[in-house]
Write a protein that holds these residues in place. Structure first.
Motif, PDB file in Angstrom:
ATOM      1  N   GLN A  32     101.127  25.188  14.991  1.00 20.50           N
ATOM      2  CA  GLN A  32     101.990  25.041  16.153  1.00 20.50           C
ATOM      3  C   GLN A  32     101.488  24.013  17.165  1.00 20.50           C
TER       4      GLN A  32
ATOM      5  N   VAL B 243     102.354  19.969  17.163  1.00 20.33           N
ATOM      6  CA  VAL B 243     103.612  19.321  17.519  1.00 20.33           C
ATOM      7  C   VAL B 243     104.072  19.652  18.931  1.00 20.33           C
TER       8      VAL B 243
ATOM      9  N   PHE C 268     111.085  16.556  18.602  1.00 17.97           N
ATOM     10  CA  PHE C 268     111.179  17.327  17.363  1.00 17.97           C
ATOM     11  C   PHE C 268     110.993  18.825  17.591  1.00 17.97           C
TER      12      PHE C 268
ATOM     13  N   THR D 129     113.751  21.215  16.103  1.00 21.99           N
ATOM     14  CA  THR D 129     113.675  21.265  14.640  1.00 21.99           C
ATOM     15  C   THR D 129     112.449  22.037  14.199  1.00 21.99           C
ATOM     16  N   TRP D 130     111.313  21.752  14.842  1.00 23.73           N
ATOM     17  CA  TRP D 130     110.081  22.448  14.492  1.00 23.73           C
ATOM     18  C   TRP D 130     110.205  23.951  14.734  1.00 23.73           C
ATOM     19  N   THR D 131     110.838  24.331  15.843  1.00 24.08           N
ATOM     20  CA  THR D 131     110.968  25.756  16.173  1.00 24.08           C
ATOM     21  C   THR D 131     111.749  26.498  15.098  1.00 24.08           C
TER      22      THR D 131
ATOM     23  N   TYR E 233     109.640  26.647  11.962  1.00 24.93           N
ATOM     24  CA  TYR E 233     108.590  27.651  12.154  1.00 24.93           C
ATOM     25  C   TYR E 233     109.143  29.062  11.973  1.00 24.93           C
TER      26      TYR E 233
ATOM     27  N   ALA F 197     115.398  21.450   9.201  1.00 24.42           N
ATOM     28  CA  ALA F 197     114.496  22.586   9.364  1.00 24.42           C
ATOM     29  C   ALA F 197     114.632  23.594   8.226  1.00 24.42           C
TER      30      ALA F 197
END
Length: 268
Positions: free
Chosen positions: A9, A12, A18, A21-23, A26, A120
């Motif tokens: 985590q 990023v 981003f 998208t990362w969330t 994840y 994602a």
């Protein structure tokens, strides 16, 4: 007990562009890692059973590639079959579960656009498929000699197969309105096509009509190209396999993105 992927985590946190998208990626990764006995261990046990049954029953009677045992021959096929099936299951089950329970509304009200949702969810599907494939390979290498002659081809076909199936899972999840429809799609489309894609045999050993029919199965090319990465041998040209793999991943990806962009069966 530390959460899976937790250490990733901070890498990023500074990439605000981003972050949405990362969330979602994840969240999707946590969704399958929390139930790893079902999503990672179960496919591994199934593959072990296939290896034991088919390896013992046919290992001494079937020869496919020179210098390659039958048990070693089927390992890449079983790996890719598991990668494809799990990548599909990840995105399709996530989407249909959100639709049935009603919490899809939180995704629709979020600042995520169709491209971010697509990236994602497909990336999480690729991760799950790759982890299953790696687990199978690690176990197989303990007991068998399996060459890894062209690792870049192995990685490339893993990415193409898993991303294509992750996108197809999105299409199925958007189309389906209940869990039974996803199960039917998995049982009557995905499973037969993967089993009949040369996992347990070389298509060159099939009678003419069946061999020609196999050439219309896109999963055959993905599995055959993936197997080339191990043994530097394949039933058809690895470049033909690459072309079909790119077309499959690109075609399913474009369709999934288009349906997401339209809000197909999401905004009703």
């Amino acid at each position: 007990m530390p959460e899976p992927f937790g250490k990733l985590q901070p890498a990023v946190t500074g990439c605000a562009h981003f972050a949405p998208t990362w969330t979602l990626f994840y969240k999707e990764s946590l969704r399958f890692s929390k139930v790893w006995l079902q999503t990672i261990a179960a496919p591994l046990i199934t593959t072990i059973l296939y290896l034991v049954v088919f390896g013992n029953a046919l290992g001494g009677h079937v020869s496919v590639y020179p210098g390659v045992s039958y048990t070693a021959f089927i390992v890449p096929g079983l790996m890719m079959m598991s990668v494809l099936q799990n990548a599909f299951a990840n995105s399709s089950s996530s989407l249909i579960q959100s639709k049935v329970t009603g919490n899809i509304v939180f995704l629709l009200l979020s600042p995520l656009g169709p491209t971010e949702i697509f990236v994602a969810m497909v990336a999480a599907s690729v991760l799950r498929g790759a982890l299953v494939g790696l687990a199978i390979l690690a176990l197989a290498l303990i007991f068998l000699h399996i060459p890894l002659l062209h690792p870049l081809w192995i990685i490339l076909f893993t990415l193409l197969g898993a991303s294509g199936m992750g996108a197809l899972g999105l299409v199925a999840g958007l189309w389906a309105e209940k869990f039974d429809q996803i199960a039917g799609f998995q049982n009557f489309v995905i499973t037969p096509l993967t089993f009949l894609a040369g996992v347990f045999y070389s298509v060159q050993s099939l009678p003419g009509a069946w061999r020609q029919l196999s050439l219309f199965n896109p999963f055959f090319y993905i599995i055959d190209g993936f197997r080339y990465g191990f043994f530097a041998d394949s039933d058809v040209s690895v470049w033909a396999c690459l072309g079909v793999g790119i077309a499959f991943a690109g075609g399913t990806g474009l369709l999934a993105w288009y349906l997401l962009a339209r809000g197909y069966k999401l905004r009703q």
